[in-house]
Enzyme design. Structure first.
Site, mmCIF file in Angstrom:
data_model
loop_
_atom_site.group_PDB
_atom_site.id
_atom_site.type_symbol
_atom_site.label_atom_id
_atom_site.label_comp_id
_atom_site.label_asym_id
_atom_site.label_seq_id
_atom_site.Cartn_x
_atom_site.Cartn_y
_atom_site.Cartn_z
ATOM 1 N N HIS A 148 0.904 -1.017 -0.047
ATOM 2 C CA HIS A 148 0.205 0.005 -0.115
ATOM 3 C C HIS A 148 1.061 1.277 -0.132
ATOM 4 O O HIS A 148 1.755 1.495 0.884
ATOM 5 C CB HIS A 148 -0.840 0.019 1.234
ATOM 6 C CG HIS A 148 -1.818 1.142 1.209
ATOM 7 N ND1 HIS A 148 -3.157 1.215 0.680
ATOM 8 C CD2 HIS A 148 -1.657 2.395 1.777
ATOM 9 C CE1 HIS A 148 -3.657 2.225 0.677
ATOM 10 N NE2 HIS A 148 -2.921 3.136 1.335
ATOM 11 N N CYS A 149 0.729 2.037 -0.999
ATOM 12 C CA CYS A 149 1.522 3.082 -1.100
ATOM 13 C C CYS A 149 0.771 4.431 -0.725
ATOM 14 O O CYS A 149 -0.051 4.799 -1.492
ATOM 15 C CB CYS A 149 2.134 3.336 -2.656
ATOM 16 S SG CYS A 149 3.128 4.607 -2.794
ATOM 17 N N PRO A 150 1.309 5.246 0.419
ATOM 18 C CA PRO A 150 0.579 6.488 0.733
ATOM 19 C C PRO A 150 0.630 7.374 -0.358
ATOM 20 O O PRO A 150 -0.146 8.315 -0.525
ATOM 21 C CB PRO A 150 1.092 6.758 1.960
ATOM 22 C CG PRO A 150 2.625 6.132 1.943
ATOM 23 C CD PRO A 150 2.276 4.833 1.192
ATOM 24 N N GLN A 154 -3.272 4.351 -2.459
ATOM 25 C CA GLN A 154 -3.776 2.923 -2.840
ATOM 26 C C GLN A 154 -2.833 1.990 -2.959
ATOM 27 O O GLN A 154 -1.701 2.284 -2.881
ATOM 28 C CB GLN A 154 -4.928 2.956 -4.147
ATOM 29 C CG GLN A 154 -3.910 3.226 -5.507
ATOM 30 C CD GLN A 154 -4.957 3.159 -6.562
ATOM 31 O OE1 GLN A 154 -6.233 2.956 -6.647
ATOM 32 N NE2 GLN A 154 -4.490 3.396 -7.790
#
Length: 188
Positions: A148-150, A154
């Site tokens: 999960h990439c901030p 998403q």
């Protein structure tokens, strides 16, 4: 919460991009060929080439960033399209409708069409095929989830992995061009 990371990373990329364009690339292109010595002409050509590569990589990084944010990271097949399901009597059939709860429950107990046993996602309360992981931040199961990439707000999964790698590559090339072309301003 999702859009904060997206807006922050977009603003960061645009800030670096606009700063390098205004600070060094526009003057380099404006002064192209006006140098009196051969060294000044070579430096002007190098800055011009760096500016063109930087503009190209910056534009492609922004396009890749838009694609990685817009594309869904990887829906699980029963959410996306109809697939072959096992009929209730044990005979294989091709479903024309998306899989029903009864059909997916039979897949959980008997395995998928390759014979692998599926796990069950306790959070989604649905069957979880191999290579599917639940993201607690997104609240859904993602096919081939990487992380999960901030910064994109998403997950990175099967659907947007290619665009994420393209974004990283073009951003890295753009960063190298920015550093190479703005370094003379800081040295002088």
């Amino acid at each position: 919460e999702r859009w904060f990371g997206v807006c922050f990373s977009l603003a960061l990329v645009l800030l670096c991009f606009v700063t390098s364009v205004v600070r060094s690339w526009v003057p380099a292109i404006a002064n192209f060929g006006s140098g009196a010595t051969g060294g000044e002409v070579a430096a002007s050509v190098a800055l011009g080439v760096g500016a063109i590569l930087g503009l190209l990589s910056g534009t492609l990084a922004l396009v890749s960033f838009a694609r990685v944010v817009i594309v869904h990271p990887g829906r699980v097949w029963y959410e996306l399209e109809p697939r072959p399901v096992r009929a209730a009597d044990g005979v294989d059939a091709v479903g024309t409708e998306p899989a029903t709860e009864a059909a997916t429950d039979s897949l959980v107990t008997t395995g998928d069409l390759t014979g692998e046993r599926w796990r069950h996602c306790g959070k989604c309360d649905r069957p979880k095929p191999p290579c599917v992981h639940h993201c607690s931040r997104c609240g859904t199961c993602i096919d081939r989830m990487d992380h999960h990439c901030p910064w994109i707000g998403q997950c990175v999964g099967r659907g947007n992995h290619k665009y994420f790698l393209l974004f990283l590559g073009w951003t890295a090339l753009g960063g190298v061009c920015v550093v190479a072309t703005t370094a003379p301003n800081f040295v002088a």
